[in-house]
Design an enzyme around this catalytic site. Structure first.
Site, short mmCIF file in Angstrom:
data_model
loop_
_atom_site.label_atom_id
_atom_site.label_comp_id
_atom_site.label_asym_id
_atom_site.label_seq_id
_atom_site.Cartn_x
_atom_site.Cartn_y
_atom_site.Cartn_z
N GLU A 1 27.65 44.82 63.87
CA GLU A 1 28.71 45.78 63.54
C GLU A 1 29.19 46.46 64.81
OE1 GLU A 1 26.92 48.21 60.43
OE2 GLU A 1 27.83 46.86 58.96
N CYS B 1 32.27 51.64 69.91
CA CYS B 1 30.81 51.60 69.93
C CYS B 1 30.39 50.14 69.72
CB CYS B 1 30.30 52.49 68.80
SG CYS B 1 28.55 52.43 68.60
N CYS C 1 16.97 45.37 66.17
CA CYS C 1 16.36 46.10 67.28
C CYS C 1 14.86 46.17 67.07
CB CYS C 1 16.93 47.52 67.35
SG CYS C 1 16.28 48.45 68.77
N CYS D 1 12.84 53.14 65.86
CA CYS D 1 13.02 54.59 65.75
C CYS D 1 13.04 54.97 64.26
CB CYS D 1 14.31 55.02 66.43
SG CYS D 1 14.32 54.62 68.19
N CYS E 1 16.47 55.43 62.17
CA CYS E 1 17.56 54.48 62.43
C CYS E 1 17.54 53.32 61.44
CB CYS E 1 17.41 53.94 63.85
SG CYS E 1 18.62 52.68 64.24
N GLY F 1 21.02 47.74 68.37
CA GLY F 1 20.22 47.23 69.47
C GLY F 1 20.00 48.22 70.59
N SER G 1 18.76 58.82 74.31
CA SER G 1 18.51 59.35 72.98
C SER G 1 17.14 60.04 73.04
CB SER G 1 18.52 58.17 72.00
OG SER G 1 18.43 58.62 70.70
N LEU G 2 17.15 61.35 73.25
CA LEU G 2 15.90 62.08 73.52
C LEU G 2 15.25 62.55 72.20
CD1 LEU G 2 14.10 63.23 75.83
CD2 LEU G 2 15.34 65.38 75.52
N ASN G 3 15.96 63.36 71.48
CA ASN G 3 15.58 63.78 70.12
C ASN G 3 14.36 64.69 70.01
OD1 ASN G 3 17.76 62.26 69.21
ND2 ASN G 3 16.50 60.43 69.24
N ASN H 1 22.45 61.91 60.20
CA ASN H 1 23.13 61.27 59.05
C ASN H 1 22.07 60.57 58.22
OD1 ASN H 1 26.05 61.57 59.68
ND2 ASN H 1 25.36 60.58 61.55
N CYS I 1 26.02 57.68 63.58
CA CYS I 1 24.84 57.52 64.40
C CYS I 1 23.61 57.17 63.56
CB CYS I 1 24.61 58.81 65.16
SG CYS I 1 23.39 58.64 66.44
S1 SF4 Z 1 18.03 54.12 67.58
FE1 SF4 Z 1 18.64 52.48 68.97
S2 SF4 Z 1 16.72 51.91 70.00
FE2 SF4 Z 1 16.12 53.09 68.20
S3 SF4 Z 1 15.77 51.51 66.61
FE3 SF4 Z 1 17.91 52.20 66.42
S4 SF4 Z 1 19.10 50.73 67.59
FE4 SF4 Z 1 16.94 50.54 68.26
#
Ligand code: SF4
Length: 350
Positions: free
Chosen positions: A90, A103, A110, A114, A117, A157, A212-214, A288, A331
């Site tokens: 996508e 994007c 991936c 995370c 995600c 990814g 992407s720290l979070n 989200n 996101c």
């Molecule tokens: S946030 Fe990025 S690095 Fe983490 S699982 Fe999703 S696609 Fe992979």
């Protein structure tokens, strides 16, 4: 199988055709592909038949199929593309004023798992080839109502797990003979792959970096992002300082706001300590929700209370609302295939 035309640098095309055709034929071809976004040789009216035949005999000019297209209320459009081998990815095109941001995806699935995600549910199937990254950019440029201005590797990814192909794609689109895309307008976003950050810092191909720290607390980041167990915050920080030393670009820290996980006073305190000596800006992004995953979106009150305190940080801070949430293009929401079905619909990440 023929090599795709879209992964070949202009100078390599020129050398390839130099024996049989004048150099201006390649310039005409590049003009059709990278300025007019025409990919069918039959529509390239100023190319002679001999060159077209040689072109089609040597290179594959096919593009991925657009299988689905969803338009969000906020104007962004999510595309599901079917690649030559049937794999699906996508991409999300986001207009904002005169800006047109794409994007792009860098992998099918991936491996980084995370917790917030949707893409992580697909696991990693394979890396995208550089031409498959460029094809996304060309298709989006053809679809967009105005020139593409910005590119973010925040789709499906982890781009630093596919760094060679990402750098090849960037090198090609930055070439004056193609899109002449400014390094300032392209951003690679990573979950924190430390060797990749160091390689990016040393690379001749320039690009901006987002992390992407979070969370700036190891015990929280370990839960949200398993990559933290491999590259904990102190190691990540060293790599960011190294990138900072080698690059003129300011780093962006992305921080998804997840209530109950990373929005307390101690989280901000840790973030202040982590980011203290970094030249960075910090984007806070309300989470989200993804069906099937346990995390909730923060309420408006929770966001405002958090941001009031976050604005006391010395860095530039921004509250960014993800685009495309109503089409699962926001996101952390990008996903295709069987994993999409388990989340109830197609979900995408920007
Ligand atoms: S946030 Fe990025 S690095 Fe983490 S699982 Fe999703 S696609 Fe992979």
């Amino acid at each position: 199988m023929l090599n795709s035309l879209y992964g070949v640098l202009p100078q390599d095309l020129e050398s390839f055709f130099a024996k049989d055709f004048p150099a201006y034929r390649v310039r005409q071809l590049l003009n059709w592909v990278y300025r007019k976004f025409v990919f069918d040789p039959n529509q390239m009216t100023d190319l002679d038949q001999g060159f077209k035949s040689a072109l089609e005999a040597a290179f594959d000019l096919s593009m991925p199929q657009i299988a689905e297209k969803h338009l969000s209320r906020d104007g962004s459009t999510k595309y599901r593309l079917v690649l030559a081998d049937g794999d699906q990815i996508e991409m999300v095109l986001m207009p904002e004023g005169k800006k047109r941001t794409l994007c792009v995806s860098s992998q099918v699935g991936c491996a980084r798992a995370c917790a917030f995600c949707a893409t992580a549910r697909m696991k990693r199937r394979r890396n995208l080839h550089s031409h498959e990254i460029i094809q996304q950019i060309l298709l989006a440029a053809q679809e967009a109502d105005a020139p593409l201005t910005n590119l973010v590797f925040m789709g499906m990814g982890e781009p630093l797990d596919n760094l060679d192909n990402v750098l090849d794609a960037l090198s090609l689109i930055q070439h004056q003979g193609t899109l002449a895309f400014s390094p300032r307008r392209a951003t690679v976003s990573t979950c924190g792959i430390v060797p990749g950050i160091r390689r990016l810092a040393d690379s001749k191909v320039k690009v901006k970096l987002a992390v992407s720290l979070n969370s700036a607390r190891n015990e929280v980041r370990d839960v949200l992002m398993p990559v933290n167990k491999l590259y904990p915050l102190s190691t990540l920080k060293q790599s960011l300082l190294y990138y900072q030393k080698k690059s003129s670009f300011r780093i962006t820290l992305e921080y998804i706001l997840i209530p109950g996980m990373n929005m307390a006073a101690e989280d901000l305190k840790a973030l202040r300590k982590f980011s203290g000596d970094l030249s960075c800006k910090i984007n806070f992004i309300p989470y989200n929700p993804v069906p099937g995953l346990p995390h909730q979106a923060p309420s408006e009150d929770e966001i405002q209370q958090f941001m009031e305190k976050a604005r006391e940080l010395p860095q530039a801070v921004m509250l960014r609302r993800s685009k495309g949430a109503d089409i699962a293009g926001a996101c952390g929401q990008l996903v295709t295939g069987a994993a999409a079905k388990t989340t109830g619909e197609n979900h995408a990440k920007d």
